[in-house]
Each structure stands twice: as structure tokens, then as C-alpha cells.
Design a protein around this motif. Structure first.
Motif, short mmCIF file in Angstrom:
data_model
loop_
_atom_site.label_atom_id
_atom_site.label_comp_id
_atom_site.label_asym_id
_atom_site.label_seq_id
_atom_site.Cartn_x
_atom_site.Cartn_y
_atom_site.Cartn_z
N GLU A 56 -41.27 -9.20 48.64
CA GLU A 56 -41.92 -8.40 47.59
C GLU A 56 -41.35 -6.99 47.58
OE1 GLU A 56 -46.36 -9.67 46.81
OE2 GLU A 56 -46.02 -9.56 48.98
N HIS A 57 -41.13 -6.43 48.77
CA HIS A 57 -40.52 -5.11 48.85
C HIS A 57 -39.15 -5.10 48.18
CE1 HIS A 57 -43.33 -2.82 51.31
NE2 HIS A 57 -43.51 -3.88 52.10
N THR A 58 -38.40 -6.18 48.38
CA THR A 58 -37.06 -6.28 47.79
C THR A 58 -37.12 -6.25 46.27
OG1 THR A 58 -36.26 -7.56 49.68
CG2 THR A 58 -34.99 -7.69 47.64
N LYS A 59 -38.05 -7.02 45.69
CA LYS A 59 -38.17 -7.05 44.24
C LYS A 59 -38.71 -5.73 43.70
CE LYS A 59 -38.81 -10.41 41.61
NZ LYS A 59 -39.36 -11.45 40.74
N LEU A 60 -39.66 -5.13 44.42
CA LEU A 60 -40.25 -3.88 43.96
C LEU A 60 -39.23 -2.75 43.94
CD1 LEU A 60 -43.74 -4.03 45.68
CD2 LEU A 60 -43.26 -4.16 43.24
N ALA A 61 -38.21 -2.85 44.78
CA ALA A 61 -37.18 -1.81 44.79
C ALA A 61 -36.43 -1.77 43.46
CB ALA A 61 -36.20 -2.06 45.93
N ASP A 62 -36.39 -2.90 42.76
CA ASP A 62 -35.71 -2.95 41.46
C ASP A 62 -36.60 -2.45 40.32
OD1 ASP A 62 -33.44 -4.05 42.62
OD2 ASP A 62 -34.18 -6.09 42.40
N GLY A 63 -37.89 -2.30 40.61
CA GLY A 63 -38.81 -1.82 39.58
C GLY A 63 -39.33 -2.93 38.69
N ALA A 64 -40.33 -2.60 37.91
CA ALA A 64 -40.89 -3.51 36.91
C ALA A 64 -40.32 -3.14 35.54
CB ALA A 64 -42.42 -3.41 36.89
N HIS A 65 -40.32 -4.13 34.61
CA HIS A 65 -39.70 -3.91 33.30
C HIS A 65 -40.58 -4.47 32.19
CE1 HIS A 65 -36.37 -3.66 36.18
NE2 HIS A 65 -35.78 -2.87 35.30
N ALA A 66 -40.50 -3.85 31.03
CA ALA A 66 -41.28 -4.31 29.87
C ALA A 66 -40.65 -3.79 28.60
CB ALA A 66 -42.73 -3.82 29.96
N THR A 67 -40.87 -4.51 27.51
CA THR A 67 -40.53 -3.96 26.20
C THR A 67 -41.64 -3.00 25.78
OG1 THR A 67 -41.69 -5.67 24.92
CG2 THR A 67 -39.39 -6.12 25.56
N LEU A 68 -41.35 -2.18 24.78
CA LEU A 68 -42.33 -1.19 24.32
C LEU A 68 -42.27 -1.05 22.81
CD1 LEU A 68 -44.34 1.22 24.72
CD2 LEU A 68 -42.30 2.68 24.92
N LEU A 69 -43.45 -1.08 22.17
CA LEU A 69 -43.61 -0.70 20.77
C LEU A 69 -44.77 0.28 20.70
CD1 LEU A 69 -43.05 -1.01 17.70
CD2 LEU A 69 -44.69 -2.91 17.72
N THR A 70 -44.51 1.48 20.19
CA THR A 70 -45.54 2.50 20.05
C THR A 70 -45.65 2.88 18.58
OG1 THR A 70 -44.74 3.42 22.13
CG2 THR A 70 -46.41 4.67 20.95
N VAL A 71 -46.87 2.93 18.08
CA VAL A 71 -47.09 3.24 16.66
C VAL A 71 -48.20 4.28 16.54
CG1 VAL A 71 -47.76 2.31 14.41
CG2 VAL A 71 -46.36 0.94 15.97
N GLY A 120 -50.09 1.09 21.68
CA GLY A 120 -48.97 0.76 22.53
C GLY A 120 -49.00 -0.73 22.80
N VAL A 121 -47.90 -1.42 22.54
CA VAL A 121 -47.80 -2.87 22.75
C VAL A 121 -46.61 -3.11 23.68
CG1 VAL A 121 -47.40 -5.11 21.66
CG2 VAL A 121 -48.76 -3.36 20.48
N CYS A 122 -46.86 -3.80 24.81
CA CYS A 122 -45.81 -4.03 25.79
C CYS A 122 -45.78 -5.49 26.22
CB CYS A 122 -46.02 -3.15 27.03
SG CYS A 122 -45.83 -1.39 26.71
N ASP A 123 -44.59 -5.96 26.51
CA ASP A 123 -44.37 -7.33 26.99
C ASP A 123 -43.64 -7.23 28.32
OD1 ASP A 123 -43.66 -9.93 27.47
OD2 ASP A 123 -42.66 -10.27 25.56
N GLY A 124 -44.37 -7.51 29.41
CA GLY A 124 -43.77 -7.42 30.73
C GLY A 124 -42.73 -8.50 30.95
N ALA A 125 -41.64 -8.14 31.61
CA ALA A 125 -40.55 -9.08 31.89
C ALA A 125 -40.91 -9.90 33.13
CB ALA A 125 -39.25 -8.33 32.11
N THR A 126 -41.07 -11.20 32.95
CA THR A 126 -41.54 -12.09 34.01
C THR A 126 -40.69 -12.02 35.26
OG1 THR A 126 -42.44 -13.60 32.35
CG2 THR A 126 -42.09 -14.50 34.55
#
Length: 290
Positions: free
Chosen positions: A120-135, A48-54
Motif C-alpha cells: 500500500e505504501h508503494t502505491k500511495l507513493a504514486d498518488g491518487a488520480h481522478a478526472t475533474l469537471l468544475t462548473v 465539482g464532478v470527479c471520477d477516481g482512477a481505479t
């Protein structure tokens, strides 16, 4: 390697952008089984390879959770790599883990005397994001894949790979130091500023499955797979001399014990403006055998 049993070797490296520490790196890799890079693998493997969205909060933590969940799910339920309902179950499983993880993180912050701030609570409400590659790579009892146009030669061992991607982390298959398949991005011009992302609060598993892309292929002895996050993938696809790019990858990606040398190579590419200053993750899979 003539005369050797068929096997697979796996190497993976993760390096932060220039100016950041390893703890700040938002790229994440999980490879299963978890073993040394010089261990001969003859059983299925997953990555699993992921790139978190800054721009999202706790992106690095979500990238790590998502890469681990993807590799584990692909090992236990490989049908997820065919898409549809199986991928939806994986997506739901990954998102379901975020709430408990976040609750524990919040409690630990309070215990450390660093409770979350209002912003921080405000940003966390939107969730975290990342790309995903699974092989997933499996031994294949059929004959080894042949280069396009080649039909002669003895049949040999082969492996089948299957992949799922959401976003612009990429898989490249090489044969005789030439690119024979790229997934899901096939040209440097296709990289953009807003790739598809897997959100930690996205409970619409059907939507995630529809946005994901799926591919498969076969490898024979001597072939290699490279899995990369977007910065290194874009450098590779945009290289004016792709053979030189392949040789550089082969030289610097095969020694996980020498992360410093890998990072120096990346820094040289950054200084020459050939590589965007971003975190880098790469998984290299070498196929060997008679």
C-alpha cells in the motif's frame, strides 16, 4: 414555467458499478450551495464532478476531496475557471490538502489495528488520480441565449456558465431536448482508455493548468445542463436515437430520492451492453423562469 420567477433547480445522483457498494464508488459530486433538489436557487451555484482512477490507491477518497475543493474554490474564486494563474492556485491548494489527509488516514489505520501494508505504501507513493469537471452558474442580467438561427422573441432571463475540465467527465447543454454544446468531449469516438488525470501528488500546477480545458456558455429558461462522468457521457454521445436518450435522462435523473430507480435504469443499459459497467455520477441543472 410561464409567470414564475427565474430560478435554477439542481439534482445530483451517484451510483456504483454493478457488483460494488456505495462505499466503493469512485465517482464523487459536490454541489454548492448544498440544498434540496426542489429548492429554487437564484444565486450562483458551483459543482465539482470527479471520477477516481481505479488503478490508483485511495482514488475514491481523492475524488471526494478534489470535487469538494473544486466546488468551494469556484464559489470563492470564480476566476479559476478562466485558467492561467488562478487555476494554478486552485490546483496547488487541492494537492496541498492530500498530505494532511493521508497522514490522518494512516494514523486512523494504525489506531484500528490495520496499519498500511508495504504494498500500500508503494502505491500511495504514486498518488491518487481522478478526472475533474468544475462548473459555476451565475445569473446573467443580459437577454437569454437564443437557439442558432432564432433572433425573434422577447428577451428573457439568462444564466452564464463557466467550466474547467481535466479528463473526460463531460458537460452537455440541452435546449428543446436537443444537444447544443458538449464539453470537453464532443463525440463518442473521442473517449479513450487513458484520459488526462489530476494527480494528488502533482505539484506542477502549471502543467495541470495547461492540460485543463475551459469553456463557457449561456442558458435561458427551459435549458438544461447535465454533468456526467465518462461511462454515462459515452452512452449519451453514442446513442443512435439521441432524442430517446435525452428523454430517458430526463425521466430517471430528476428524483434523487429514488436512487434505486436510477440504478435499475443503469443496470438495464448495462445488461443490454449499451452502458459500460462503471460508476456513474450525474448533475442535472434545470433553468426556469419567465
Amino acid at each position: 414555467m410561464t409567470g414564475s420567477p427565474s430560478c435554477v433547480y439542481v439534482t445530483h445522483l451517484v451510483s456504483p458499478k454493478d457488483g460494488s457498494t456505495a462505499a466503493e464508488c469512485e465517482d464523487a459530486v459536490t454541489v454548492l450551495p448544498d440544498c434540496s433538489h426542489d429548492h429554487m436557487l437564484r444565486q450562483p451555484l458551483t459543482a465539482g464532478v470527479c471520477d477516481g482512477a481505479t488503478e490508483s490507491a485511495l482514488a475514491k477518497d481523492w475524488a471526494r476531496l478534489l470535487s469538494r475543493t473544486a466546488a468551494e474554490h469556484a464559489m470563492e474564486r470564480p476566476e479559476m475557471l478562466a485558467g492561467g494563474a488562478a487555476f494554478e492556485k486552485f490546483a496547488s491548494s487541492a494537492v496541498a490538502q492530500w498530505g494532511p489527509w493521508l497522514a490522518e488516514y494512516t494514523r486512523s489505520r494504525v489506531a484500528e489495528g490495520r496499519p498500511l501494508k508495504w504494498y500500500e505504501h508503494t502505491k500511495l507513493a504514486d498518488g491518487a488520480h481522478a478526472t475533474l469537471l468544475t462548473v459555476r452558474v451565475d445569473p446573467d442580467p443580459g437577454p437569454a441565449a437564443r437557439p442558432a438561427g432564432e433572433t425573434d422573441g422577447a428577451a428573457g432571463p439568462a444564466w452564464q456558465w463557466r467550466a474547467a475540465a481535466l479528463g473526460d467527465s463531460c458537460l452537455f447543454q440541452l435546449r428543446d431536448d436537443r444537444l447544443v454544446q458538449a464539453f470537453p468531449v464532443g463525440a463518442a469516438a473521442e473517449f479513450g482508455t487513458a484520459p488526462a488525470l489530476f494527480g494528488s501528488r502533482n505539484h506542477d500546477a502549471g502543467l495541470l493548468a495547461r492540460r485543463a480545458r475551459f469553456a463557457e456558455g449561456r442558458c435561458g429558461p427551459g435549458d438544461r445542463l447535465f454533468l456526467m462522468t465518462d461511462a454515462l457521457a459515452a452512452w449519451f454521445l453514442s446513442a443512435a436515437d439521441q432524442l430517446s436518450a435525452v428523454r430517458q435522462l430526463l425521466e430517471y435523473s430528476g428524483q434523487p430520492d429514488d436512487l434505486a430507480e436510477f440504478t435499475r435504469w443503469l443496470d438495464g443499459l448495462r445488461e443490454s451492453r449499451h452502458l459500460r459497467n462503471d460508476d456513474v455520477a450525474v448533475v442535472r441543472i434545470d433553468f426556469e423562469g419567465r
